[in-house]
Motif scaffolding. Structure first.
Motif, PDB file in Angstrom:
ATOM      1  N   UNK A  76     -30.715   3.782  20.501  1.00 39.15           N
ATOM      2  CA  UNK A  76     -29.716   3.303  19.808  1.00 39.15           C
ATOM      3  C   UNK A  76     -29.409   4.194  18.798  1.00 39.15           C
ATOM      4  N   UNK A  77     -29.716   5.322  18.735  1.00 39.13           N
ATOM      5  CA  UNK A  77     -29.329   6.255  17.776  1.00 39.13           C
ATOM      6  C   UNK A  77     -28.083   6.680  17.815  1.00 39.13           C
ATOM      7  N   UNK A  78     -27.734   7.805  16.956  1.00 36.96           N
ATOM      8  CA  UNK A  78     -26.436   8.356  16.788  1.00 36.96           C
ATOM      9  C   UNK A  78     -26.058   8.972  18.125  1.00 36.96           C
ATOM     10  N   UNK A  79     -24.807   8.593  18.434  1.00 36.69           N
ATOM     11  CA  UNK A  79     -24.058   9.181  19.649  1.00 36.69           C
ATOM     12  C   UNK A  79     -24.195   8.307  20.897  1.00 36.69           C
ATOM     13  N   UNK A  80     -24.929   7.192  20.450  1.00 34.88           N
ATOM     14  CA  UNK A  80     -25.433   6.360  21.680  1.00 34.88           C
ATOM     15  C   UNK A  80     -24.195   5.683  22.325  1.00 34.88           C
ATOM     16  N   UNK A  81     -24.405   5.229  23.450  1.00 37.72           N
ATOM     17  CA  UNK A  81     -23.528   4.594  24.279  1.00 37.72           C
ATOM     18  C   UNK A  81     -23.494   3.236  23.838  1.00 37.72           C
ATOM     19  N   UNK A  82     -24.705   2.656  23.359  1.00 39.17           N
ATOM     20  CA  UNK A  82     -24.903   1.383  22.994  1.00 39.17           C
ATOM     21  C   UNK A  82     -24.625   1.146  21.518  1.00 39.17           C
ATOM     22  N   UNK A  83     -23.498   1.348  20.840  1.00 35.59           N
ATOM     23  CA  UNK A  83     -23.417   1.647  19.497  1.00 35.59           C
ATOM     24  C   UNK A  83     -23.427   0.173  18.655  1.00 35.59           C
ATOM     25  N   UNK A  84     -24.044  -0.881  19.372  1.00 35.36           N
ATOM     26  CA  UNK A  84     -24.112  -2.232  18.477  1.00 35.36           C
ATOM     27  C   UNK A  84     -25.716  -2.019  18.251  1.00 35.36           C
ATOM     28  N   UNK A  85     -26.480  -3.005  17.288  1.00 38.39           N
ATOM     29  CA  UNK A  85     -27.528  -3.326  17.003  1.00 38.39           C
ATOM     30  C   UNK A  85     -28.189  -4.053  18.242  1.00 38.39           C
ATOM     31  N   UNK A  86     -29.658  -4.116  18.419  1.00 40.70           N
ATOM     32  CA  UNK A  86     -30.580  -3.668  17.404  1.00 40.70           C
ATOM     33  C   UNK A  86     -31.319  -2.538  17.461  1.00 40.70           C
ATOM     34  N   UNK A  87     -31.181  -1.840  16.381  1.00 40.53           N
ATOM     35  CA  UNK A  87     -31.981  -0.637  16.029  1.00 40.53           C
ATOM     36  C   UNK A  87     -33.514  -1.098  15.963  1.00 40.53           C
ATOM     37  N   UNK A  88     -34.642  -0.201  15.928  1.00 41.95           N
ATOM     38  CA  UNK A  88     -35.766  -0.492  15.803  1.00 41.95           C
ATOM     39  C   UNK A  88     -36.312  -1.372  14.780  1.00 41.95           C
ATOM     40  N   UNK A  89     -35.770  -1.152  13.354  1.00 40.94           N
ATOM     41  CA  UNK A  89     -36.137  -1.889  12.602  1.00 40.94           C
ATOM     42  C   UNK A  89     -35.740  -3.519  12.811  1.00 40.94           C
ATOM     43  N   UNK A  90     -34.525  -3.641  13.355  1.00 44.66           N
ATOM     44  CA  UNK A  90     -34.131  -5.005  13.710  1.00 44.66           C
ATOM     45  C   UNK A  90     -35.157  -5.628  14.654  1.00 44.66           C
ATOM     46  N   UNK A  91     -35.394  -4.849  15.872  1.00 47.34           N
ATOM     47  CA  UNK A  91     -36.283  -5.230  16.700  1.00 47.34           C
ATOM     48  C   UNK A  91     -37.506  -5.912  16.214  1.00 47.34           C
ATOM     49  N   UNK A  92     -38.067  -4.891  15.438  1.00 50.63           N
ATOM     50  CA  UNK A  92     -39.491  -5.224  14.637  1.00 50.63           C
ATOM     51  C   UNK A  92     -39.481  -6.694  14.079  1.00 50.63           C
ATOM     52  N   UNK A  93     -38.195  -6.943  13.248  1.00 47.37           N
ATOM     53  CA  UNK A  93     -37.838  -8.061  12.456  1.00 47.37           C
ATOM     54  C   UNK A  93     -37.871  -9.472  13.707  1.00 47.37           C
ATOM     55  N   UNK A  94     -36.908  -9.289  14.643  1.00 47.65           N
ATOM     56  CA  UNK A  94     -37.011 -10.250  15.607  1.00 47.65           C
ATOM     57  C   UNK A  94     -37.974 -10.718  16.109  1.00 47.65           C
ATOM     58  N   UNK A  95     -38.946  -9.658  16.625  1.00 49.18           N
ATOM     59  CA  UNK A  95     -40.533  -9.923  17.311  1.00 49.18           C
ATOM     60  C   UNK A  95     -41.317  -9.999  16.178  1.00 49.18           C
TER      61      UNK A  95
END
Ligand SMILES: [Zn+2]
Lengths: 397, 144
Positions: A57-76
């Protein structure tokens, strides 16, 4: 020349997929979290085992909404993360990030995930969804451009001009994917498609039409990567990354300035795959050949060396199995058996990796190919997303 | 005496910056202007801060003839709504006459349909919201 010290050293030990839909009503967070949890469980691991988290989900991603890695770490609530990042959207790129982190010893086991979420710009149904109103497009180019998706329509015009390819050839790529998707419960489009229906579909960016473009979908994939040694202690037959490569042509994101179709990112990828793999086209048991746009598949066949430049049309005619309504290269090798980007869903290659893992470890269900050892993945187009990988079954377990 | 309207206000939707402002100023004069290298003499597009070929920063915005041949050609049957744009809408990438491989993408004048690859073209200027906007048209005598 590039070395390949990492060959066969990194394994995919777990996969998880939500499957794909064109009218989902869940958040991207929900989809990504479900895929992540199911991949970790599939690998027989728990939260404390995950040392790296990489998203696409980095810059230029097609999937421009969260979750990025930090949010995934928090969710799990992952307690032992020593490496994380948000990579490029097309799957081999974050796969390489994960491999390198493991090979370097920065972490032992990585959760890699990719998700797709339809935006109001990519789907009419998404535009009507009040929960997607906050999404901003990364792609707000004026219509007078030959960038991104338009670049493929533009270069398709050139490809059709230079080669004796007709719409029937492009249509066979679309029909092949749909036929294969019919037996894939994860696929977004599973209704039958005939060549006549393909030819009657409306044009969008002429010369390409509705059925030449991959599907905007909602869904997510997750993968657990670790060392091959570690993977041999886990429940499933490990699938080893024999080689993985990216190729960036020197005109990169200036698609309209590409000198010619004779040399682009796919050529660079194929050169890398040849230099860094001990397996050849004859070894391939199953092929995943990118169909984000139909004519990209034809180009890959030529660049991979399955046929000569400009000969993809006759090659397709020859590989076409009329009774099965799909392609079988050399009468043997299925192409995009999960339904491709065109019918499973436009996942920037993530669906290919998941299906290859299932095929190689023998967990592909009704779609299982007989005893495959080698999967070839040719992913992406010509400019900034040309990628490839060879995945193999681990026979040393 | 009135102050001239700045170019970024004439083209409020354009992504104008210091590297490409000469292109849009050129449009106001009905000229297609791209950076030409003071060191190696090559043009490049889109407008970068340095010459991609020799890495010189000595760039001179230089008008081109606007003539060339159609290299890529599509006809959009749908797309983003924009002032002055109606669908189907032709978009062509033109290889400019001055330098092999130097290309510029814009629309074609109304009524062209999807221009055939290889068609010789020249620039015409449309009015978009009171500002000139470049569009290609087949050159006299050119058959599509
Ligand atoms: Zn120069």
């Amino acid at each position: 020349m590039t070395g390949n010290r990492i060959q066969d050293r990194i394994a995919i030990a777990g996969v998880g997929s939500t499957g794909y839909t064109r009218d989902g009503n869940r958040t991207a967070r929900s989809l990504a979290a479900e895929a992540a949890v199911s991949a970790i469980r599939d690998a027989g691991l728990d939260r404390a085992d995950i040392g790296g988290v990489i998203s696409s989900a980095g810059v230029g991603s097609w999937t421009i909404v969260p979750p990025g890695a930090t949010e995934m770490v928090a969710m799990l609530r992952l307690p032992n993360v020593t490496y994380f990042g948000d990579g490029n959207p097309v799957i081999v790129s974050p796969l390489l990030d994960a491999m390198h982190a493991i090979y370097s010893g920065t972490c032992d086991t990585v959760l890699l995930y990719h998700y797709n979420y339809r935006t109001p710009f990519s789907s009419r149904r998404a535009a009507d969804d009040p929960f997607r109103r906050h999404i901003r497009g990364y792609d707000n180019l004026p219509p007078e451009n030959a960038r991104n998706a338009a670049a493929y329509a533009a270069w398709a015009s050139r490809y059709l001009h230079e080669n004796s390819i007709d719409r029937e050839h492009l249509g066979r790529v679309a029909v092949n994917s749909r036929t294969n998707a019919r037996s894939n419960p994860l696929a977004a489009m599973r209704s039958p498609l005939t060549l006549d229906e393909y030819l009657a579909a409306r044009l969008v960016r002429e010369p390409l039409g509705m059925l030449d473009m991959d599907l905007p979908v909602d869904g997510a994939e997750a993968f657990i990567l670790t060392t091959s040694e570690h993977a041999r202690d886990l429940p499933h037959t490990p699938v080893l990354v024999h080689t993985a490569a990216e190729g960036l042509v020197d005109t990169a994101s200036d698609e309209e300035q590409l000198a010619s179709l004779a040399h682009h990112g796919q050529d660079i990828v194929v050169r890398q795959l040849r230099a860094r793999s001990q397996r050849s086209l004859n070894d391939v048991d199953v092929a995943y050949v990118y169909d984000g746009f139909t004519f990209i598949t034809l180009s890959w066949f030529e660049k991979l060396g399955w046929c000569a430049p400009g000969e993809a049309g006759p090659f397709l005619d020859h590989a076409w199995h009329d009774e099965q309504q799909r392609l079988l290269v050399d009468g043997r090798v299925p192409v995009n058996p999960q339904g491709g980007m065109l019918s499973e869903g436009g996942t920037q290659g993530a669906g290919f990796v998941r299906d290859a893992v299932h095929q190689l470890r023998g967990t592909a269900g009704d779609r299982q190919i007989d005893d495959p050892r080698t999967a070839l993945l040719a992913i992406g187009g010509f400019f900034y997303n040309s990628q490839g990988a060879v995945l193999i079954r681990d026979d040393n377990r | 005496m009135t102050t001239p309207i700045p170019v970024w206000e004439r083209y409020p939707a354009a992504p104008i910056d210091q590297d490409n402002v000469a292109l849009y100023k050129g449009w106001l004069r009905h000229e297609l202007t791209l950076p030409r290298c003071g060191n190696c003499g090559k043009w490049h597009a889109p407008s970068y801060p340095l010459c991609p070929f020799c890495w010189s920063f000595d760039l001179i915005p230089t008008p081109l003839s606007g003539r060339g041949t159609v290299h890529l050609s599509i006809l959009l049957h749908q797309g983003p709504s924009a002032k002055g744009v109606s669908y189907p809408y032709p978009v062509v990438t033109v290889e400019l006459a001055e330098q092999a491989g130097l290309r510029f993408t814009s629309t074609a004048v109304e009524g062209c349909g999807r221009l055939a690859i290889g068609t010789p073209v020249e620039l015409a200027w449309l009015d978009r919201d009171g500002a000139p906007f470049p569009a290609f048209r087949p050159r006299d005598g050119a058959t599509q």
